[in-house]
Design an enzyme around this catalytic site. Structure first.
Site, short mmCIF file in Angstrom:
data_model
loop_
_atom_site.label_atom_id
_atom_site.label_comp_id
_atom_site.label_asym_id
_atom_site.label_seq_id
_atom_site.Cartn_x
_atom_site.Cartn_y
_atom_site.Cartn_z
N GLU A 62 32.77 41.58 35.33
CA GLU A 62 33.86 42.23 36.05
C GLU A 62 34.49 43.26 35.11
O GLU A 62 34.71 42.94 33.95
CB GLU A 62 34.93 41.21 36.47
CG GLU A 62 35.96 41.87 37.38
CD GLU A 62 37.04 40.87 37.88
OE1 GLU A 62 36.99 39.69 37.52
OE2 GLU A 62 37.90 41.31 38.62
N MET A 121 37.25 34.34 32.88
CA MET A 121 36.55 34.97 33.99
C MET A 121 35.91 33.94 34.90
O MET A 121 35.26 32.99 34.45
CB MET A 121 35.48 35.91 33.40
CG MET A 121 34.62 36.60 34.44
SD MET A 121 35.59 37.72 35.47
CE MET A 121 34.63 37.67 36.97
N GLU A 122 36.05 34.17 36.20
CA GLU A 122 35.71 33.19 37.23
C GLU A 122 34.27 33.21 37.72
O GLU A 122 33.99 32.78 38.85
CB GLU A 122 36.63 33.41 38.44
CG GLU A 122 36.36 34.72 39.25
CD GLU A 122 37.22 35.90 38.84
OE1 GLU A 122 37.68 35.93 37.68
OE2 GLU A 122 37.43 36.81 39.68
N ASN A 123 33.28 33.66 36.91
CA ASN A 123 31.89 33.70 37.35
C ASN A 123 31.51 32.45 38.13
O ASN A 123 31.87 31.34 37.74
CB ASN A 123 30.97 33.80 36.13
CG ASN A 123 31.49 34.77 35.11
OD1 ASN A 123 31.66 35.94 35.40
ND2 ASN A 123 31.81 34.27 33.93
N HIS A 140 43.70 28.91 37.42
CA HIS A 140 43.52 30.24 38.00
C HIS A 140 42.03 30.55 38.25
O HIS A 140 41.64 30.93 39.36
CB HIS A 140 44.13 31.28 37.06
CG HIS A 140 43.95 32.70 37.50
ND1 HIS A 140 44.94 33.40 38.15
CD2 HIS A 140 42.91 33.55 37.37
CE1 HIS A 140 44.50 34.62 38.42
NE2 HIS A 140 43.28 34.74 37.95
N GLU A 141 41.22 30.36 37.22
CA GLU A 141 39.80 30.71 37.37
C GLU A 141 39.13 29.76 38.37
O GLU A 141 38.29 30.19 39.16
CB GLU A 141 39.08 30.67 36.02
CG GLU A 141 39.70 31.55 34.93
CD GLU A 141 40.00 32.98 35.34
OE1 GLU A 141 39.37 33.48 36.28
OE2 GLU A 141 40.89 33.60 34.71
N HIS A 186 39.87 30.81 41.92
CA HIS A 186 39.10 31.97 42.37
C HIS A 186 37.84 31.57 43.14
O HIS A 186 37.29 32.39 43.87
CB HIS A 186 38.66 32.82 41.18
CG HIS A 186 39.62 33.92 40.79
ND1 HIS A 186 40.20 34.76 41.70
CD2 HIS A 186 40.06 34.33 39.58
CE1 HIS A 186 40.96 35.64 41.06
NE2 HIS A 186 40.91 35.40 39.77
N1 BES Z 1 39.01 38.15 36.97
C1 BES Z 1 39.90 38.05 35.87
C2 BES Z 1 39.27 38.38 34.56
C3 BES Z 1 38.99 39.83 34.32
C4 BES Z 1 39.97 40.75 34.31
C5 BES Z 1 37.74 40.27 34.07
C6 BES Z 1 39.68 42.08 34.06
C7 BES Z 1 37.45 41.59 33.83
C8 BES Z 1 38.43 42.52 33.81
C9 BES Z 1 40.46 36.64 35.74
O1 BES Z 1 40.46 35.90 36.91
C10 BES Z 1 41.88 36.79 35.34
O2 BES Z 1 42.65 37.25 36.11
N2 BES Z 1 42.22 36.40 34.11
C11 BES Z 1 43.51 36.56 33.53
C12 BES Z 1 44.21 35.25 33.35
C13 BES Z 1 44.86 34.72 34.58
C14 BES Z 1 45.50 33.37 34.33
C15 BES Z 1 45.89 35.65 35.17
C16 BES Z 1 43.29 37.18 32.19
O3 BES Z 1 42.14 37.23 31.76
O4 BES Z 1 44.25 37.63 31.59
ZN ZN Z 2 42.02 36.29 38.20
#
Ligand code: BES
Ligand code: ZN
Length: 898
Positions: A127, A268-270, A302-303, A306
């Protein structure tokens, strides 16, 4: 614009994908020098798309293409074309199989997007658009495919080979082995993951609500395997919670988490294979603070969440990012509220929103939660898309109520399972499941800026009514000079002179009352630019409690006097507003001192703030035996608003006066209430073994809040108390709190103690990367003079490297974001330092470089001297050759708009 500058992508230009990819078959051969990726993709023309004869695939410039084959025939060089970011296949049939083979070099991938190395392992981050660095593909979230992945690697160094879904076959040959994974759920490329390494794991099981048994595994390098038990428990709690609160069950038979040291984000939620920054999954009492434990629990949740809000139902395009992120943040927030204290969580959330999102929304990068355009999507994983996005979802919840919200989410998941959709589908589901009209509510998706809500109240003793006149206004933001009025929930209560809630009446359509022991709140629906609400049955002149629970992400003004604020602080049945009243009182008092300092008058701190704190501390002493979560609330009430937030509230930020005024007020409180602080400190010391339980966390937060005040003057006695805590503690919460206070202390008594503590701490924890990150953070956040010199010296430290994002952020982040007096030093040295770091990081990791920039983008808020210095640094960055699109977008937007 210079020639060849990166171009913006617009939401209005969205087109459905020209082809669909039915199946994706990957063969990944991992080697130390070159990795070979062979992709076999089954394409069919998308019936909904216009017929185009050529097909363009996405790919990064580092794909070294070795083979392009269609339906078993290798293409001639005139049948396709390759440039920096695409592979065009000329004149393709309606349905065909494409086979490509590329060579890539993960070991040289310092941007950490796509396939890269973290220490001794291989891992991926796809992502948003990292998959295109692995192979040629239609790398967009509305192209969903079934994946089959074979990983082939050397056995000795990579005994563990993981990808999404279930392992369906494996084999070995000589010193190599391979594993094939199959993921039965269609997914977009951004959810693909692969991991290879010498990893250990712990295993657990979870029985789902329908009785299926799920295998849970958490993988780390061997030295961290003793720090993953907490994450496993948190995962089980999350899985149960999503079943109970949203009716969502896990779908695959296995769920894996892998911890990696080098990671740009938190986690990351792969699908079926979440990848986590070690900082968001590892926890052990002696290495991890309470805040760290809470973060692990929230990120794991959170993950995991998702899996439904993001994976089963995904985004059509990246403009819809808040569809999954805003919603999932709301879900993880609600989960944390249920696991601990709702009010404490809410205060934390609002502090975050005010510290990060409000400034963003008032600056050059201001954008709606559904942006209209971007240059680099990585720059739009913002506080706005996440935190404001979560607030918007929370407002549906507040407007509709718990049950109707659930009906809406049920419909959303059911209707769109397996689809890639837009925020509009979410709103429609909420609307249609409840027969509600959310037409006007949609402005929250399209408009940027923080609305200002101004309220006045008038009591009519004859009619027994209290009339609220409410005005809303949203200031202009880039590209949006004028705004339409928002539909927002305004949760309101009225207090009588005893401090009890009055059971008032309100117009039928506006009323959605919540009654829980003694609490009486009406949710008013604000829709007009100016609207009057007449509340009836009001027996006496009330003190209004407005925007209870922070029911909308706005700036609310009401002319409270200081006595009313003290009254609300004591009596409001809404915990959030008790805290808020204390903050308003503190802001008012500190601002008065700022004025005195600016006018050159001897500062005078209003006694009332001291009395208010005294009351809070007395409660803490008297109610010490209640084993509730109140202590965390008391600790929050004892924390003065941050210098950044105080700055945010003034037109032009006077960094030095704000710092001096806040210190003056803190000093007055610390001096006059030292006896009480000491009692609170002692009452909350505990000999019991550390546990990351909410009540224990609450107790430690109160104790350390007290210690911070005791260390304000830091005489010999208090320094010894602090050293004693530092040396005697069995947990990182107390150790790091004491270390921070010693480091921040200006007193002569603390001078030697702090150097010794820093050295001891380093030697003790040299092998624990996350603890050493904290060692850097604490030093970089120190508000004393000469911190920049220390930070500069630390850059040369053997443990420092810009290549690991956690380490880079540890030193740069706190100095630039949590240390206003030093960062904004009049000489401009702080600005120069940040620009130097950004320039260096730009060549290593653009995504992280761009994220660090935000403090410089706020230049318009400072005095002319500082403005000039900040702007000069932005311009120096802009003049660099080879600027990444990430850094370019943020810098150019910050200097452009005059
Ligand atoms: N999908 C995101 C991770 C991500 C963000 C991947 C941007 C690539 C680019 C993941 O679900 C996410 O939101 N992670 C947050 C933490 C969450 C508890 C808010 C993060 O990584 O800060
Ligand atoms: Zn997220």
């Amino acid at each position: 614009m210079k020639e060849g500058q990166p171009q913006a992508i617009h939401l209005k230009d969205y087109k459905v994908p020209p082809f669909l990819i039915e199946t994706t078959d990957l063969h990944v051969e991992l080697n130390e020098d070159e990795t070979f990726v062979t992709a076999t993709l089954r394409f069919t023309r998308n019936p909904d798309a216009e017929n185009e004869k050529d097909l363009m695939l996405d790919g990064g410039k580092d794909l070294d293409t070795r083979l392009v084959e269609i339906d078993g025939r290798e293409l001639l060089s005139n049948e396709y074309a390759i440039d920096d970011q695409s592979l065009t296949l000329f004149g393709v049939p309606d349905s065909f199989e494409l086979k490509t083979k590329v060579a890539i070099k993960p070991q040289e991938n310092t941007a950490l997007e796509g396939l890269y190395r973290s220490g001794d392992m291989f891992c991926t981050q796809c992502e948003a658009e990292g998959f295109r660095n692995i192979t040629w593909y239609l790398d967009r979230p509305d192209v969903m495919s079934v994946y089959r992945t074979t990983i082939d690697a050397e056995k000795k160094n990579y005994p563990i080979l993981l990808s999404n879904g279930n392992a369906v076959a494996r084999g070995e040959e000589g010193d190599r082995h391979w594993v094939t994974w199959e993921d039965p759920f269609k997914k977009p490329a951004y959810l693909f993951a692969l991991v290879a390494g010498n990893l250990e794991f712990i295993e657990g099981t979870f029985e789902t609500m329908s009785g299926r048994s799920i295998t849970l595994q958490i993988f780390t390098e061997s030295h961290n395997i003793d720090k993953v038990d907490y994450a496993m428990d948190a995962l089980k709690r999350s899985m149960r919670w999503d079943e109970e609160v949203y009716g969502r069950e896990y779908d695959l038979d296995i769920f894996m988490i892998v911890a990696v040291e080098s990671f740009n984000m938190g986690a990351m939620e792969n699908k079926g294979l979440n990848i986590f920054n070690t900082s968001c999954v590892l926890a052990r009492p002696d290495t991890t603070t309470d805040a760290g434990y809470e973060r692990v629990e929230a990120v794991v949740a959170h993950e995991y969440f998702h899996n439904w809000s993001g994976n089963r139902v995904t985004c059509r395009d990246w403009f819809q990012l808040s569809l999954k992120e805003g919603f999932t943040v709301f879900r993880d927030q609600s989960f944390s509220e249920d696991m601990g204290s709702e009010t404490v969580c809410r205060v934390d959330q609002v502090q975050m929103l005010r510290a990060a999102q409000f400034p963003e929304d008032a600056g050059p990068m201001s954008h709606p939660i559904r942006p209209d355009s971007y240059i680099e999507i990585n720059n739009f994983y913002t506080a706005t898309v996440y935190e404001k996005g979560a607030e918007v979802v929370r407002m549906y919840h507040t407007l509709l109520g718990e049950e109707r919200f659930r009906k809406g989410s049920d419909l959303y998941f059911e209707r769109h399972d397996g689809q890639a959709v837009t925020t509009e589908e979410f709103t429609l589901a909420m609307e249609e499941a409840n027969d509600a009209d959310l037409g006007q509510f949609r402005h929250w998706y399209s408009q940027s800026g923080t609305p200002q809500v101004t309220v006045t109240g008038e009591y009519d003793s004859d009619a027994k009514t209290f009339t609220l006149d409410v005005e809303q206004f949203c200031p202009p933001t880039p590209g949006q000079p004028e705004k339409a009025a928002y539909h927002m929930p305004l949760a309101v209560g009225l207090l009588d002179s005893n401090g009890d809630d009055i059971a008032f009446t309100a117009e039928e359509r506006d009323l959605a009352t919540v009654r829980k022991d003694g609490e009486y709140t009406a949710v008013l629906h604000l829709r007009e630019p100016k609207q009057t609400f007449v509340l009836g049955d009001v027996s006496e002149e009330p003190v209004p409690s407005l925007l209870r629970g922070f029911s909308a992400p706005v700036k609310l003004t009401y002319q409270y006097d200081r006595d009313q604020l003290m009254f609300l602080m004591k009596h409001d049945s809404d915990g959030f507003n008790r805290w808020e009243a204390g903050q308003r009182l503190a802001i008012d008092v500190i601002q008065e001192v700022v004025g005195q300092i600016q006018a050159g008058i001897e500062p005078m701190v209003d006694e009332r703030i001291v009395r208010a704190f005294e009351h809070v501390l007395n409660e803490a002493v008297e109610r010490n035996d209640d084993d509730g979560l109140d202590k965390a609330m008391i600790a929050l009430m004892l924390a003065l608003p941050s210098e950044q937030y105080l700055g945010e509230l003034s037109e032009i930020v006077d960094v030095d006066s704000i710092h001096a005024a806040r210190e003056e007020v803190r000093g007055a409180i610390a001096r006059q209430l030292s006896g009480l602080f000491l009692s609170v400190y002692k009452l909350n010391k505990s000999e019991e073994a550390y546990a990351p339980e909410p009540t224990d966390i609450a107790r430690r937060s109160l104790k350390n809040a007290a210690l911070a005040y005791l260390m304000q003057p830091s005489d010999t006695e208090m320094v010894s108390l602090c050293v004693e805590q530092f040396e005697g503690s069995d947990n990182m919460t107390d150790t790091s709190a004491a270390l921070r206070l010693l480091v921040n202390s200006a007193s002569a008594e603390a001078r030697d103690a702090k150097e010794k503590a820093l050295t001891d701490f380093y030697n003790r924890w040299a092998d624990e990367a996350l603890v050493i990150d904290m060692w850097f953070q604490i030093q970089a956040a120190c508000p004393l003079p000469n911190t920049l010199e220390r930070v500069d010296a630390l850059k040369q430290h053997e443990a420092y490297t810009l290549k690991n994002p956690n380490r880079a952020r540890a030193l740069i982040g706190p100095f630039c974001n949590a240390n206003p007096v030093n960062f904004h030093d009049r000489s401009g040295s702080g600005y120069r330092y940040l620009a130097d770091q950004v320039i260096e990081l730009n060549g290593i990791n653009p995504q992280v470089a761009a994220r660090m920039l935000s403090p410089l983008t706020r230049w318009r808020r400072f005095d002319p001297g500082r403005q000039k210095l900040m702007k000069a640094e932005l311009e120096r960055i802009l003049a660099q050759d080879d600027l990444s699109p990430d850094v370019f977008e943020i810098v150019s937007k910050s200097v452009e708009q005059e």
